[in-house]
Write an enzyme that holds these catalytic residues in place. Structure first.
Site, PDB file in Angstrom:
ATOM      1  N   GLN A 108       0.841  -1.195   0.000  1.00 11.49           N
ATOM      2  CA  GLN A 108       0.000   0.000   0.000  1.00 11.49           C
ATOM      3  C   GLN A 108       0.878   1.248   0.000  1.00 11.49           C
ATOM      4  OE1 GLN A 108      -2.837  -0.127   3.223  1.00 11.49           O
ATOM      5  NE2 GLN A 108      -3.375  -2.249   2.854  1.00 11.49           N
ATOM      6  N   GLU A 170       0.061  -5.987  13.378  1.00 10.53           N
ATOM      7  CA  GLU A 170      -0.729  -7.192  13.615  1.00 10.53           C
ATOM      8  C   GLU A 170      -0.446  -7.739  15.009  1.00 10.53           C
ATOM      9  OE1 GLU A 170      -3.048  -8.420  11.598  1.00 10.53           O
ATOM     10  OE2 GLU A 170      -2.680  -6.839  10.137  1.00 10.53           O
ATOM     11  N   ARG A 236     -14.645 -14.136  19.868  1.00  9.04           N
ATOM     12  CA  ARG A 236     -15.743 -13.283  19.435  1.00  9.04           C
ATOM     13  C   ARG A 236     -16.832 -14.086  18.734  1.00  9.04           C
ATOM     14  NH1 ARG A 236     -12.832  -9.797  14.557  1.00  9.04           N
ATOM     15  NH2 ARG A 236     -12.841 -11.426  12.947  1.00  9.04           N
ATOM     16  N   TYR A 275     -22.072  -0.909  18.519  1.00  7.37           N
ATOM     17  CA  TYR A 275     -21.346  -1.696  17.519  1.00  7.37           C
ATOM     18  C   TYR A 275     -20.457  -2.711  18.234  1.00  7.37           C
ATOM     19  CZ  TYR A 275     -18.316  -3.124  13.717  1.00  7.37           C
ATOM     20  OH  TYR A 275     -17.640  -3.879  12.799  1.00  7.37           O
ATOM     21  N   GLU A 289      -8.803  -0.417  14.734  1.00  9.27           N
ATOM     22  CA  GLU A 289      -9.774   0.517  14.155  1.00  9.27           C
ATOM     23  C   GLU A 289     -11.208   0.088  14.442  1.00  9.27           C
ATOM     24  OE1 GLU A 289      -9.729  -2.862  11.457  1.00  9.27           O
ATOM     25  OE2 GLU A 289      -8.118  -1.712  12.418  1.00  9.27           O
ATOM     26  N   LYS A 290     -11.408  -1.165  14.834  1.00 11.92           N
ATOM     27  CA  LYS A 290     -12.746  -1.641  15.191  1.00 11.92           C
ATOM     28  C   LYS A 290     -13.309  -0.846  16.369  1.00 11.92           C
ATOM     29  CE  LYS A 290     -11.703  -6.391  13.744  1.00 11.92           C
ATOM     30  NZ  LYS A 290     -10.288  -6.113  13.375  1.00 11.92           N
TER      31      LYS A 290
END
Length: 393
Positions: A108, A170, A236, A275, A289-290
């Site tokens: 990127q 990560e 999760r 959320y 970012e979640k």
């Protein structure tokens, strides 16, 4: 007798003075001065060579006129170059710090010229030109792009002043471990609070304009979740399997065959009261970012991740709901239903917005800019002896 001798001596002295004066006049009229002793040839083959010679001569006392008369370059240009050279020498540490981005993270690309405008970091020059390796003060290397045999790492000898920065965002669960990385890097840049160069997935920043009234976006959904990376063994996934039995959840993403684009994401996220900010693995400081994207769009995140105390090192306690605060998924579902019915209780989760706002990070660019700033301010020797133990434990 003495009077005659004295008269003769005066006459001889006068004649000597006249002869010396005349000889000097003739010498300077016909003699072409040589400036070889200045190492500046009369007819230089290359203007650049003469310019450098003249600059050296200008540093000596009373040489300006000789240089101006004998060098075939424009004196104003020479004097300007001398001024620039002296200015650079006097600035010292104010010269640009060069950061070589060895490989685009995940391929990127990002704009290399935004350090000053986005982060108020000045004096940095970011480049991907590997021919600049020997000049670079720092080399930023993304872990996930390193070949296991290190075949795509720099091969040239490392300059003694150069620092290699290990970059990774990560979690240890999703990061391949290479045993040959110890004693290779000088600095670490990651989401970890104990990194040399901390780059979290987002930040809570102060409203510089003072206290502000925050208007919560209009809501037409209770609980939402967007997920593509589905693994039934993730915590999760197991929690969601129980949780959905007690409350309605609007689901999106590849796993639910309902992919949404960037604009749809913003619209959907802001329309949800809550959320599910569920991380794919649980590790210290691994808060992605979640969490920050819902916060920035006016939605209350319900989190699965490290303990609440770790979250509160990054964001205000009232800004989120932690699943560990409830004994069962049903208790959490009942609590969210209560907040849905009680507007005053729900609004308490936004009191932090009076003084702060949430901002997401810029992957890659932020690491490069903050690495530059760190290297610029810290000239000390540093090495990461045991990267594997530090990150993977």
């Amino acid at each position: 007798m003495d009077s005659q001798n004295s008269s003769r001596s005066c006459k001889n002295l006068f004649i000597a003075v006249v002869l010396i004066t005349g000889f000097s006049a003739i010498f300077y009229m016909y003699y072409e001065p040589s400036v070889n002793w200045l190492n500046c040839p009369v007819a230089p083959k290359h203007d650049d060579d003469c310019r450098n010679i003249c600059i050296n001569a200008l540093n000596r006392t009373n040489q300006i006129q000789i240089v101006n008369d004998n060098c075939s370059v424009n004196f104003t240009s020479v004097q300007h170059q001398l001024t620039q050279t002296e200015a650079a020498s006097s600035q010292g540490d104010d010269l640009d710090t060069i950061i070589l981005v060895w490989m685009w993270p995940f391929g990127q690309q990002f704009d290399l010229g935004l350090c000053s405008s986005m982060y108020d970091i000045h004096g940095c020059h970011l480049t991907v030109d590997k021919s600049q390796f020997n000049k670079a003060h720092g080399v930023l290397i993304h872990h996930r792009d390193i070949h296991g045999d290190l075949s795509n790492m720099p091969k040239l000898p490392r300059p003694p002043f150069q620092k290699w920065v290990w970059m990774n965002m990560e979690s240890p669960t999703h990061t391949a471990r290479h045993s040959n990385l110890n004693n290779l890097f000088n600095l670490t840049s990651s989401y970890r609070l104990d990194s040399d160069i901390l780059v979290p997935y987002g930040r809570i920043l102060e409203n510089t304009g003072g206290k502000k009234d925050y208007e919560i976006p209009r809501k037409n959904k209770l609980v939402c979740w967007i997920v593509s990376n589905w693994n039934p063994n993730f915590r999760r996934s197991k929690f969601y399997g129980e949780f959905e039995k007690h409350i309605s959840v609007q689901t999106y993403g590849n796993h639910f065959n309902k992919r949404i684009g960037d604009q749809d994401y913003t619209d959907v996220m802001s329309s949800c009261k809550f959320y599910l900010s569920f991380e794919n693995s649980i590790h210290k400081d691994y808060i992605t970012e979640k969490l920050y994207r819902p916060l920035s769009l006016g939605t209350v995140p319900v989190v699965i991740g490290p303990p609440r105390a770790n979250y509160e090192e990054f964001i205000p306690a009232s800004a989120f709901i932690h699943v560990d605060d409830f004994k069962t998924p049903k208790e959490l579902a009942d609590h969210l239903k209560l907040l849905d019915q009680n507007d005053n209780l729900y609004r308490q989760h936004f009191t932090w917005r009076e003084h702060f706002f949430a901002k997401g990070g810029s992957f890659g660019l932020e690491h490069a800019c903050y690495s530059c700033d760190h290297i610029r301010r810290n000239k000390n020797y540093r090495v990461v002896n045991d990267l594997n133990s530090w990150f993977w434990g």
